[in-house]
Design an enzyme around this catalytic site. Structure first.
Site, mmCIF file in Angstrom:
data_model
loop_
_atom_site.group_PDB
_atom_site.id
_atom_site.type_symbol
_atom_site.label_atom_id
_atom_site.label_comp_id
_atom_site.label_asym_id
_atom_site.label_seq_id
_atom_site.Cartn_x
_atom_site.Cartn_y
_atom_site.Cartn_z
ATOM 1 N N LYS A 164 -1.060 92.302 -9.515
ATOM 2 C CA LYS A 164 -0.178 91.979 -8.394
ATOM 3 C C LYS A 164 0.102 93.294 -7.663
ATOM 4 C CE LYS A 164 3.382 89.741 -6.245
ATOM 5 N NZ LYS A 164 4.518 89.243 -7.033
ATOM 6 N N SER B 229 1.152 95.141 -3.535
ATOM 7 C CA SER B 229 1.688 94.905 -2.198
ATOM 8 C C SER B 229 0.548 94.598 -1.234
ATOM 9 C CB SER B 229 2.428 96.144 -1.697
ATOM 10 O OG SER B 229 3.495 96.492 -2.522
ATOM 11 N N THR C 149 4.703 96.516 0.932
ATOM 12 C CA THR C 149 4.819 95.733 2.159
ATOM 13 C C THR C 149 6.172 95.941 2.790
ATOM 14 O OG1 THR C 149 3.385 94.092 1.111
ATOM 15 C CG2 THR C 149 4.490 93.441 3.141
ATOM 16 N N ALA C 150 7.185 96.089 1.960
ATOM 17 C CA ALA C 150 8.529 96.326 2.478
ATOM 18 C C ALA C 150 8.549 97.571 3.363
ATOM 19 C CB ALA C 150 9.513 96.486 1.314
ATOM 20 N N HIS D 24 13.069 91.675 -3.791
ATOM 21 C CA HIS D 24 13.345 90.832 -4.954
ATOM 22 C C HIS D 24 14.768 90.244 -4.905
ATOM 23 C CE1 HIS D 24 9.504 92.081 -6.291
ATOM 24 N NE2 HIS D 24 9.850 93.225 -6.819
#
Length: 278
Positions: free
Chosen positions: A53, A55, A108-109, A152
């Protein structure tokens, strides 16, 4: 098969069935639980497990070696990263010259934040500090940094730290594009049978939805002392139709985000054909 994903409720909920041998024909998993900054760097160095997993922001760097799988990840609406500060103000100019904590330089943030800040904070923010996401809110609360970009479950818990919302990156993105927010991607080495891996992940997602109680102990074991109600809210928000299948809107959102970032020089140019499984 080695796999790395976060201990967050959405990931443990999605992968519970496969991790516990409940998917017929799927190989046994050797799971590493790691913060997104760690998994991003594992993929970037090519040293990671067969499945990770990461980004979406890190995807252009690894597409030649890893395939994006069409299921298992985090993409949706109303679930974007937040910019938090200690004292309430809704003016983005507050960030000019300030110290801002982010969860990963290739998250991504942070990519969304850079796109947003280029338009909303023309004078530029100050120092960027990378921190594990669970350390950011305490650092903002205690004044060691001026603002924090959080992901999150922080969306649900930041008021308990006495923090204020400066900006919602997801709301900005959705208003600007009309598309959902691509957050976390599931990737697998191209040398593997990626379509089979996608089928096993989708079966794990469907099992989780069909047996929501089965994963509860596993989710809470890794939820870092999270309140069960917060963990469930986290799952409800981040595990959605896009988790089972990215679909047309999902791929459009990924292409839009990474294409815009590439044009602005924030990520490498990439071949969009590599976004879909052959």
């Amino acid at each position: 098969m080695r796999i790395a994903y976060s201990p967050c409720p959405n990931d443990t909920f999605v992968f519970h069935a496969w991790a516990h041998g409940l998917i017929p024909g799927a190989p046994k998993l050797d799971v590493t639980y790691a913060d997104i900054d760690i998994t991003n760097n594992l993929a970037l160095r090519g040293e990671g497990p067969e499945v990770l997993k990461i980004s979406y922001a890190a995807l252009p760097w690894v597409l030649s070696d890893y395939a994006l799988l069409p299921c298992g990840g985090a993409l949706g609406r109303g679930c974007g990263p937040l910019v938090l500060i200690r004292d309430g103000t809704g003016d983005p100019a507050f960030l000019s010259g300030r110290k801002v904590a982010v969860p990963s330089e290739r998250s991504t943030a942070y990519l969304l934040f850079r796109l947003w800040a280029a338009r909303k904070v023309p004078a530029g923010v100050g120092e960027i500090v990378v921190m594990p996401f669970h350390e950011i809110m305490p650092a903002v609360r205690d004044g060691s940094i001026d603002a924090g970009l959080v992901i999150h479950e922080a969306r649900f818990t930041y008021p308990s730290y006495g923090l204020s919302l400066l900006a919602d990156m997801g709301s900005w993105w959705e208003e600007d594009t009309g598309l959902p927010i691509p957050l976390g991607a599931i990737i697998a080495r191209r040398s593997l049978e990626t379509k089979k891996i996608a089928d096993w992940i989708r079966a794990s997602v469907e099992y989780a939805w069909a047996h929501p109680e089965a994963s509860r102990d596993y989710v809470m074991e890794h939820a870092q002392e999270m309140d069960p109600a917060v963990a469930q809210a986290h799952i409800d928000l981040y595990v959605n139709d896009f988790t089972a299948n990215l679909g047309q809107d999902g791929y459009a959102a990924i292409s839009s985000l990474l294409g815009r970032a590439a044009r602005e020089g924030l990520v490498p140019e990439f071949d969009e054909k590599l976004l879909t499984l052959a």
